[in-house]
Design an enzyme around this catalytic site. Structure first.
Site, mmCIF file in Angstrom:
data_model
loop_
_atom_site.group_PDB
_atom_site.id
_atom_site.type_symbol
_atom_site.label_atom_id
_atom_site.label_comp_id
_atom_site.label_asym_id
_atom_site.label_seq_id
_atom_site.Cartn_x
_atom_site.Cartn_y
_atom_site.Cartn_z
ATOM 1 N N ASP A 142 33.774 8.888 3.448
ATOM 2 C CA ASP A 142 33.358 9.659 4.617
ATOM 3 C C ASP A 142 32.183 10.517 4.171
ATOM 4 O O ASP A 142 32.362 11.495 3.448
ATOM 5 C CB ASP A 142 34.530 10.524 5.113
ATOM 6 C CG ASP A 142 34.133 11.467 6.257
ATOM 7 O OD1 ASP A 142 32.954 11.449 6.674
ATOM 8 O OD2 ASP A 142 35.008 12.213 6.718
ATOM 9 N N LYS A 201 22.689 14.779 6.577
ATOM 10 C CA LYS A 201 23.064 13.786 7.585
ATOM 11 C C LYS A 201 22.292 13.985 8.887
ATOM 12 O O LYS A 201 22.027 13.040 9.604
ATOM 13 C CB LYS A 201 24.568 13.907 7.834
ATOM 14 C CG LYS A 201 25.185 12.727 8.563
ATOM 15 C CD LYS A 201 26.691 12.905 8.595
ATOM 16 C CE LYS A 201 27.392 11.780 9.324
ATOM 17 N NZ LYS A 201 28.859 11.955 9.255
ATOM 18 N N GLU A 256 33.320 6.627 12.664
ATOM 19 C CA GLU A 256 34.297 7.636 12.257
ATOM 20 C C GLU A 256 35.518 7.707 13.175
ATOM 21 O O GLU A 256 36.655 7.686 12.678
ATOM 22 C CB GLU A 256 33.608 8.993 12.114
ATOM 23 C CG GLU A 256 32.782 9.047 10.829
ATOM 24 C CD GLU A 256 31.647 10.050 10.845
ATOM 25 O OE1 GLU A 256 31.631 10.892 11.757
ATOM 26 O OE2 GLU A 256 30.782 9.980 9.967
ATOM 27 N N ASP A 309 36.235 13.845 17.947
ATOM 28 C CA ASP A 309 35.806 14.074 16.569
ATOM 29 C C ASP A 309 34.623 15.047 16.552
ATOM 30 O O ASP A 309 33.492 14.659 16.823
ATOM 31 C CB ASP A 309 35.427 12.719 15.940
ATOM 32 C CG ASP A 309 35.002 12.849 14.482
ATOM 33 O OD1 ASP A 309 34.935 13.981 13.962
ATOM 34 O OD2 ASP A 309 34.739 11.811 13.851
#
Lengths: 215, 622
Positions: B10, B72, B183, B205
């Site tokens: 992850d 990211k 994810e 999420d």
């Protein structure tokens, strides 16, 4: 337009020569086979060519095929086999996507049966356009006034209208099943289905507008 | 288990972690202290060494310009996309038209970003690769075997460029990325693993920098994604920023509008904001104290209500995305059986309340560690790929519609959003001029009607079309979105049967050649970095030996004969000279020589110690 007849499918595995129940893979040696160029979505998923397709059987067949063809199960295969699993899975996904949605299924079946394409036959049921013009105006009014509730109400009306049209389409397909031998009746029915589906496309467009305005 | 196990990674905005499939199920990989989360933070030190994780994070306030975090957010983005981020990021984000590592001519219209750390330019892919390398090294250490393959997760709403960038980062880190998995889908795999009942599940999420909502149907071991929505630029970072703006605004009001915040203060503000946000999950208020220098200290208490009113507009967005996903799935909130809460931000009571209001509070399911669920799911996916779990089947979708620019700048959609992947479609193109041998196709991703409003994936140039009259060639271009959600394009001229060659210019991101160049560079750079590290260690070690020898000489120097003394002096001189050089082998050899030459001294020293000890004992006995 001619009705597209079912094509003969490969019966033997190219690798082990055993008979195959699906055109896509061998039950025995698990070898994947390319999607035959002539195969239609119904054949691909092993279902009879009918509008009232058994949705549960459709889903089961889709999942069972995916369990053999999905790229997740071919990551360690040769590059060729991996590419094949990708294109075969894509074909299955496309077939399922088309057949699991009543509107897409109806349009696809009409094409298979040689019905008039939407580009050539733009007819709609009598009085339909007038109703739609009114709806369109109401939509624009609700939008400019920012009335979310009114938009929701119009959305619900359009939804009901779409369901009614699709019910009619289902009835026409059932009639078509009865009229196996009479060519003229079949042509009339196919034309009528095209008319209804044109109306559905129209309603669908307005419906997506109404939903967009809401959000 | 085989030696080439695939780990699930992850790669998060704030934290990264890994998990591995074991016969007992997926397991999080922890370090010696039991930590699973590694902060996705990289620190570049003056001696050219690099540290990653908690150590890098703790130095962020002191070294704001050389500490890189939230990479990211930069992945697959252009400079124009990042105006807001550049305002708050203390490190330098610069435009990267062309490429510092490539000799290729800069491609027209390409919009890349780089991070500038003291003149060293790095792409987001290279920075993410540093994080992935560290995760990989930690996993290898914990598992006691090398790691070469991974499943890496991305937000479901990542576009093609962001997915490619993630895969390229893996490649630069020396990992074979077997699958890019979404994810929320990964979270569902972890959630559904031990549950046999069929259900319609929503995954909410909300992570450090990204938000996803996915709606899935779980039935008989099949996880089928029905719809997904999200925002790859919405997360805990935004809530932090609200707090930062609040505090900074009040400081300005109190100490004057002209007060400037040096990078270190900005970094400190960020740390305080993050800490306050976390504290407010458990407490009704959080105290903030900022040292502004010159004896000025800003103190303030932030209440939970205050925080919630700041967070409201962001959480409103997430709820809106939920509604859209429900509409796409043609489901009402009542038809959802479970809402799986994933990501650190779902610990915030306000977020839980709002999501509960939409779906029903009793449906919320939170894992013990919402930060670990995604990595666990990635490990499950790795297990599926490795053939360990053949009972599970994952059917995911593409989050965004794929289209091409048509005449007049409109978008012609080829693949609709929420189509199950892999999927493909083909389109026939032709020429407009006699003898034309090339055709340009502008590929787009997004839902908007105008090409200019969609995300540009790149320009594809079909070449080598046989010269024919205008309109005669039939070039069938196939657009295939693979199981990673990444686009593959191929073309064939149908009359001649020749496959046309395609040259792809990505709008954001690296060409294949640049990635290969970076892979090579990372290997040599890793060598250089390692060398730098080794030199530092060796010099330190040599320094210790020299010091010890000096002390021993002062104490027991008299025990050596002339020859021994000469040998020792020349060995000391040699090591001192070689320490100034850059050759670790030479330094090491000199250290060995000094050790040998110092042996008589060591012996003499031991004798001396022994004698003193004996003496001591005797004294004691009296």
């Amino acid at each position: 337009m001619e009705e597209k007849t079912n094509q003969a499918l490969p019966e033997k595995c190219v690798r082990c020569s055993r008979p195959m129940t699906s055109p896509l893979f061998c039950d025995y040696c698990q070898t994947l086979h390319p999607v035959p160029g002539v195969v239609d979505h119904f054949q691909l998923l092993g279902l009879p060519r009918r509008f009232d397709a058994d949705q549960q059987a459709l889903h089961e067949s889709y999942v069972a095929l995916s369990r053999h063809t999905h790229p997740d199960y071919h990551v360690d295969d040769s590059a060729e086999a991996q590419a094949l699993s990708m294109t075969v899975s894509a074909a299955i996904n496309e077939a399922y996507r088309t057949l699991s949605d009543p509107i897409r299924r109806a349009a696809y079946l009409l094409e298979l049966l040689g019905g008039p394409p939407s580009a050539e036959d733009k007819s709609v049921p009598d009085g339909f356009l007038e109703t739609m013009m009114m709806m369109q105006e109401e939509l624009m009014d609700a939008r400019s006034a920012g009335k979310a509730e009114e938009l929701a109400r119009l959305g619900a009306v359009l939804q009901t209208q779409q369901e009614g049209l699709m019910k009619h389409v289902a009835g026409l397909y059932a009639e078509l099943d009865q009229a196996v031998s009479c060519k003229a009746t079949r042509q009339d029915l196919l034309h009528e289905i095209r008319k209804q589906l044109n109306a559905v496309a129209y309603v669908r467009k307005l419906l997506s507008q109404a939903r967009q305005e809401q959000s | 288990m085989s030696d080439d196990a695939i780990v699930g990674i992850d790669l998060g905005t704030t934290n990264s972690l890994a998990a591995v499939m074991t016969p007992a199920g997926p397991e999080i990989i922890r370090d010696e202290s039991g930590n699973s989360l590694m902060p996705s933070v990289i620190a570049f030190h003056p001696d050219r060494s690099v540290s990653v994780g908690s150590e890098a994070k703790s130095g962020a306030v002191a070294n704001p310009l050389t500490t890189v975090y939230s990479v990211k957010r930069l992945m697959g983005k252009g400079l124009a996309d990042l105006a807001e981020d550049r305002r708050v990021l203390p490190y330098h984000v610069v435009g990267g038209e062309g490429s510092a590592v490539s000799t290729e001519a800069p491609a027209g219209g390409r919009d890349l970003v780089k991070v500038d750390v003291n003149g060293r330019l790095m792409t987001p892919e290279q920075l993410s690769a540093i994080i992935l390398s560290e995760v990989r090294a930690r996993a290898a250490k914990a598992l006691g075997r090398p790691i070469t393959q991974a499943v890496v997760t991305v937000p479901a709403y990542f576009d093609d460029a962001q997915r490619q960038a993630t895969r390229d980062a893996g490649r630069i880190a020396g990992l074979e990325v077997k699958r890019i998995v979404n994810e929320p889908t990964a979270a569902t795999l972890a959630y559904g693993l031990d549950r046999q009942e069929d259900a319609t599940v929503t995954v909410f999420d909300l992570g450090g920098g990204t938000f996803d909502i996915s709606i899935l149907k779980i039935a008989g071991g099949v996880c089928q994604v029905l719809a997904t929505h999200g925002d790859t630029h919405l997360g805990g970072d935004d809530l932090d920023r609200e707090l930062i703006d609040l505090i900074a605004g009040e400081i300005r009001r109190r100490y004057g509008q002209n007060i400037t915040f040096p990078p270190a203060t900005r970094q400190a503000l960020r740390s305080f904001a993050e800490a306050a946000k976390i504290r407010l999950s458990d407490s009704d208020e959080a105290a903030v104290e900022v040292d502004l220098g010159e004896g000025r200290t800003f103190r303030r208490t932030i209440s939970r209500e205050e925080f919630e009113s700041l967070a409201a507009k962001w959480i409103d967005h997430t709820i809106e995305h939920c509604r859209r996903a429900l509409a796409d799935a043609r489901l009402a909130p009542e038809q959802i059986d479970r809402v799986v809460m994933v990501g650190g931000c779902t610990r915030i009571p306000y977020v839980r309340r709002r999501v509960g209001e939409l779906f029903g509070a009793e449906k919320l399911y939170t894992a013990v560690n919402p930060e670990e669920v995604v990595a666990l799911g990635a490990a499950v996916q790795a297990g599926i790929l490795a053939g360990v779990r053949r009972d599970m089947l994952l059917l995911d979708v593409t989050p965004l519609s794929l289209g091409i620019e048509t005449l007049g700048g409109a978008t012609g959609k080829l693949i609709m959003r929420n189509t199950t992947i892999p999927c493909q479609t083909s389109e026939v193109f032709t020429t407009y001029v006699d003898g034309q041998t090339a055709v340009d196709i502008h590929v787009l991703q997004g839902e908007r009607e105008l090409a200019a409003d969609c995300r540009s994936l790149g320009r594809f140039q079909l070449r080598g079309i046989p010269p024919m009259p205008a309109g005669a060639p039939r070039i069938r271009v196939t657009f295939l979105i693979d199981a990673n959600g990444i686009l593959n394009v191929s073309a064939r001229e149908e009359r001649s049967g020749k496959s046309a060659s395609i040259q792809i210019t990505p709008s954001h991101g690296l060409t294949r050649r640049e990635v290969e160049q970076m892979v090579k560079e990372s290997l040599t750079k890793a060598g250089e970095d390692m060398l730098a590290h080794q030199l530092i260690d060796l010099r330190n070690e040599a320094g210790r030996i020299l010091k010890a020898v000096g002390q021993a000489l002062a104490g027991a120097g008299g025990a050596l004969n002339d020859q021994q003394r000469r040998m020792l002096d020349s060995a000391v001189a040699l090591l001192k000279a070689r320490m100034a050089g850059d050759d670790p082998d030479q330094i090491y050899a000199a250290m060995e020589m000094l050790n040998d030459a110092a042996a008589p001294l060591t012996e003499a020293q031991m004798d001396e110690v022994l004698r003193k000890t004996v003496k001591g004992r005797k004294l004691d006995e009296f």
